[in-house]
Motif scaffolding. Structure first.
Motif, short mmCIF file in Angstrom:
data_model
loop_
_atom_site.label_atom_id
_atom_site.label_comp_id
_atom_site.label_asym_id
_atom_site.label_seq_id
_atom_site.Cartn_x
_atom_site.Cartn_y
_atom_site.Cartn_z
N UNK A 11 73.52 129.88 98.90
CA UNK A 11 72.37 130.23 99.75
C UNK A 11 71.95 131.68 99.48
N UNK A 12 72.93 132.56 99.36
CA UNK A 12 72.61 133.96 99.09
C UNK A 12 71.89 134.12 97.75
N UNK A 13 72.24 133.31 96.77
CA UNK A 13 71.54 133.36 95.48
C UNK A 13 70.06 133.06 95.65
N UNK A 14 69.73 132.10 96.50
CA UNK A 14 68.33 131.77 96.76
C UNK A 14 67.64 132.96 97.43
N UNK A 15 68.31 133.57 98.40
CA UNK A 15 67.74 134.74 99.07
C UNK A 15 67.53 135.88 98.07
N UNK A 16 68.49 136.09 97.19
CA UNK A 16 68.38 137.17 96.20
C UNK A 16 67.23 136.91 95.24
N UNK A 17 67.06 135.66 94.80
CA UNK A 17 65.95 135.33 93.90
C UNK A 17 64.61 135.58 94.58
N UNK A 18 64.51 135.25 95.86
CA UNK A 18 63.27 135.49 96.61
C UNK A 18 63.01 136.99 96.72
N UNK A 19 64.03 137.78 97.01
CA UNK A 19 63.88 139.23 97.10
C UNK A 19 63.44 139.81 95.75
N UNK A 20 64.03 139.32 94.67
CA UNK A 20 63.63 139.77 93.33
C UNK A 20 62.16 139.45 93.06
N UNK A 77 67.92 141.84 103.83
CA UNK A 77 68.79 142.21 104.95
C UNK A 77 68.72 141.17 106.06
N UNK A 78 67.49 140.79 106.45
CA UNK A 78 67.34 139.80 107.52
C UNK A 78 67.91 138.44 107.11
N UNK A 79 67.67 138.04 105.86
CA UNK A 79 68.18 136.75 105.38
C UNK A 79 69.70 136.73 105.37
N UNK A 80 70.30 137.82 104.91
CA UNK A 80 71.78 137.87 104.88
C UNK A 80 72.37 137.95 106.28
N UNK A 81 71.69 138.60 107.20
CA UNK A 81 72.14 138.61 108.60
C UNK A 81 72.12 137.19 109.16
N UNK A 82 71.07 136.44 108.85
CA UNK A 82 70.96 135.06 109.32
C UNK A 82 72.07 134.21 108.70
#
Length: 122
Positions: free
Chosen positions: A63-72, A98-103
């Motif tokens: 899931x974090x990989x998806x968040x990181x790709x979106x941030x990139x 930050x918000x995505x990782x907090x969630x």
């Protein structure tokens, strides 16, 4: 329970739906939706939402990989806004991440006990 599938772009989703696990995590983990309200708004069963949350608790790195790709992608596409126009919060890659990782951390804390693969909804 509905299976989670990884689509051709590497994004975990509900089987036969275009609803990404990362969307469910972001919405429920940030407390902007409950399981019930998310299910109603997106037209899926509550069990499907719970399945996605349990999957995310077992697979936080995916899931974090998806968040990181979106941030990139946000960093790569940051448009220039005219003076005096504040860009939407979603356009700030660091704030989004930050918000995505907090969630995601909230989902891990709350759903980890249910993420045991032996757990099944009755």
């Amino acid at each position: 329970m509905t299976d989670i599938v990884i689509d051709e772009d590497g994004i975990p989703r509900l089987r036969d739906r275009r609803i990404a696990v990362s969307l469910i995590v972001a919405q429920i983990g940030s407390s902007s939706h409950s399981v019930e309200s998310f299910a109603e708004e997106y037209g899926v069963g509550e069990g499907n939402v719970r399945t996605a949350l349990c999957w995310a608790a077992r697979n936080p790195d995916r899931v974090d990989t998806v968040f990181q790709r979106r941030a990139d992608a946000l960093r790569d596409s940051s448009p220039d806004y005219p003076n005096g126009v504040k860009p939407p919060a979603e356009s700030n890659a660091e704030e989004y991440l930050r918000r995505a990782r907090d969630a995601l951390a909230a989902v891990e804390r709350e759903w980890q006990p249910y993420s045991d693969p032996r757990w099944r909804e009755e």
